[in-house]
Design a protein around this motif. Sequence first.
Motif, PDB file in Angstrom:
ATOM      1  N   LEU A  65       0.835  -1.195   0.000  1.00 44.39           N
ATOM      2  CA  LEU A  65       0.000   0.000   0.000  1.00 44.39           C
ATOM      3  C   LEU A  65       0.871   1.246   0.000  1.00 44.39           C
ATOM      4  N   PHE A  66       0.488   2.217  -0.817  1.00 44.32           N
ATOM      5  CA  PHE A  66       1.078   3.552  -0.750  1.00 44.32           C
ATOM      6  C   PHE A  66       0.070   4.388   0.045  1.00 44.32           C
ATOM      7  N   ILE A  67       0.489   4.927   1.177  1.00 40.83           N
ATOM      8  CA  ILE A  67      -0.465   5.548   2.101  1.00 40.83           C
ATOM      9  C   ILE A  67      -0.179   7.032   2.268  1.00 40.83           C
ATOM     10  N   ILE A  68      -1.215   7.835   2.099  1.00 46.06           N
ATOM     11  CA  ILE A  68      -1.179   9.259   2.407  1.00 46.06           C
ATOM     12  C   ILE A  68      -2.087   9.476   3.608  1.00 46.06           C
ATOM     13  N   ARG A  69      -1.556  10.111   4.650  1.00 44.96           N
ATOM     14  CA  ARG A  69      -2.365  10.366   5.839  1.00 44.96           C
ATOM     15  C   ARG A  69      -2.381  11.861   6.135  1.00 44.96           C
ATOM     16  N   ASN A  70      -3.542  12.361   6.448  1.00 41.85           N
ATOM     17  CA  ASN A  70      -3.694  13.756   6.853  1.00 41.85           C
ATOM     18  C   ASN A  70      -4.907  13.876   7.753  1.00 41.85           C
ATOM     19  N   SER A  79      -4.943  22.082  -7.791  1.00 42.80           N
ATOM     20  CA  SER A  79      -4.538  23.489  -7.749  1.00 42.80           C
ATOM     21  C   SER A  79      -3.021  23.595  -7.812  1.00 42.80           C
ATOM     22  N   PRO A  80      -2.429  23.408  -9.009  1.00 36.24           N
ATOM     23  CA  PRO A  80      -0.962  23.450  -9.134  1.00 36.24           C
ATOM     24  C   PRO A  80      -0.434  24.879  -9.163  1.00 36.24           C
ATOM     25  N   HIS A  85       1.777  21.429  -1.291  1.00 35.19           N
ATOM     26  CA  HIS A  85       0.607  20.560  -1.388  1.00 35.19           C
ATOM     27  C   HIS A  85       1.039  19.119  -1.146  1.00 35.19           C
ATOM     28  N   GLY A  86       1.168  18.749   0.115  1.00 30.58           N
ATOM     29  CA  GLY A  86       1.662  17.422   0.446  1.00 30.58           C
ATOM     30  C   GLY A  86       0.765  16.304  -0.041  1.00 30.58           C
ATOM     31  N   THR A  87      -0.532  16.441   0.171  1.00 25.29           N
ATOM     32  CA  THR A  87      -1.459  15.402  -0.252  1.00 25.29           C
ATOM     33  C   THR A  87      -1.501  15.285  -1.773  1.00 25.29           C
ATOM     34  N   SER A  88      -1.542  16.418  -2.452  1.00 25.67           N
ATOM     35  CA  SER A  88      -1.569  16.398  -3.920  1.00 25.67           C
ATOM     36  C   SER A  88      -0.274  15.825  -4.486  1.00 25.67           C
ATOM     37  N   ALA A  89       0.858  16.119  -3.831  1.00 25.83           N
ATOM     38  CA  ALA A  89       2.139  15.569  -4.277  1.00 25.83           C
ATOM     39  C   ALA A  89       2.149  14.053  -4.140  1.00 25.83           C
ATOM     40  N   GLY A  90       1.639  13.557  -3.020  1.00 24.93           N
ATOM     41  CA  GLY A  90       1.565  12.112  -2.830  1.00 24.93           C
ATOM     42  C   GLY A  90       0.658  11.459  -3.842  1.00 24.93           C
ATOM     43  N   LEU A  91      -0.463  12.114  -4.135  1.00 27.31           N
ATOM     44  CA  LEU A  91      -1.408  11.611  -5.133  1.00 27.31           C
ATOM     45  C   LEU A  91      -0.744  11.544  -6.501  1.00 27.31           C
ATOM     46  N   PRO A 131      -7.951  25.996   8.890  1.00 20.84           N
ATOM     47  CA  PRO A 131      -7.932  26.286   7.451  1.00 20.84           C
ATOM     48  C   PRO A 131      -7.961  25.018   6.595  1.00 20.84           C
ATOM     49  N   TRP A 132      -7.258  23.986   7.041  1.00 22.63           N
ATOM     50  CA  TRP A 132      -7.261  22.729   6.288  1.00 22.63           C
ATOM     51  C   TRP A 132      -8.659  22.138   6.218  1.00 22.63           C
ATOM     52  N   MET A 133      -9.370  22.157   7.330  1.00 32.79           N
ATOM     53  CA  MET A 133     -10.695  21.552   7.378  1.00 32.79           C
ATOM     54  C   MET A 133     -11.732  22.341   6.586  1.00 32.79           C
ATOM     55  N   ARG A 134     -11.396  23.564   6.193  1.00 34.74           N
ATOM     56  CA  ARG A 134     -12.327  24.317   5.351  1.00 34.74           C
ATOM     57  C   ARG A 134     -12.548  23.617   4.010  1.00 34.74           C
ATOM     58  N   ILE A 135     -11.608  22.758   3.631  1.00 26.93           N
ATOM     59  CA  ILE A 135     -11.806  21.942   2.429  1.00 26.93           C
ATOM     60  C   ILE A 135     -13.119  21.173   2.530  1.00 26.93           C
ATOM     61  N   ALA A 136     -13.501  20.810   3.754  1.00 30.99           N
ATOM     62  CA  ALA A 136     -14.671  19.955   3.972  1.00 30.99           C
ATOM     63  C   ALA A 136     -15.940  20.724   4.303  1.00 30.99           C
ATOM     64  N   ASN A 137     -15.958  22.031   4.095  1.00 33.72           N
ATOM     65  CA  ASN A 137     -17.174  22.799   4.391  1.00 33.72           C
ATOM     66  C   ASN A 137     -18.379  22.269   3.613  1.00 33.72           C
ATOM     67  N   GLU A 138     -18.148  21.874   2.367  1.00 35.20           N
ATOM     68  CA  GLU A 138     -19.245  21.327   1.558  1.00 35.20           C
ATOM     69  C   GLU A 138     -19.782  20.031   2.174  1.00 35.20           C
TER      70      GLU A 138
END
Length: 208
Positions: A65-70, A79-80, A85-91, A131-138
């Motif tokens: 498994l390649f695992i990204i944790r946040n 959004s390049p 962007h740690g998560t996007s880089a891992g992706l 600020p990170w959790m604002r990603i999940a406002n939707e």
Amino acid sequence: MSHEDKGLEALFSGYRQFRQTVWPERRKVFEDLARNGQSPQALVISCSDSRVDPAMVFGAGPGELFIIRNVANLVPPYSPDGDHHGTSAGLEFAVRVLEVPRIIVLGHAMCGGVHALLNGFPESARDFVAPWMRIANEARSRALACEPADAQTACEQETVKLSLRNIMTFPWVAERVEQQKLKLHGGSFDIRTGLLTILKDDGNFHPA
């Protein structure tokens, strides 16, 4: 010995146990991985919560498994912009370099990030977590709009769905999905019961 030193010694003790028992059994596996490189079966995007271990949940060994944790297993939209962007880089590494055949977004019960999103962030978690959790406002809005009996669980599940939608904004992910070279999955692990549920086509989570 201070409390901190005792904690560190516990980690070292665990390492010594690894070297004495696990390493001899797994040495060839690690040597093969070192020689041939990694070819993981899946990318798993999971919460950093110490109670959730994706490798344990899926019974996976080294290299599988390649695992990204946040915090709260979130994936931001594509959004390049040159920022960090740690998560996007891992992706990107997992999809474009390792060419994993599947991605699993793994949420979990009793998520602290989701709890804070619903109930407010403490002062000690406002520099980066809020600020990170604002990603999940939707996800929060979608969960509360249904007036669920369990808003926490509803929002945890919505964060998984949101991350899957955001993953598809990455053009090289969307291209591979369209070509059926990459499959996306959502799941949630209940740390209270050990039950894994999987997101199905009906939009609901069902026991695996």
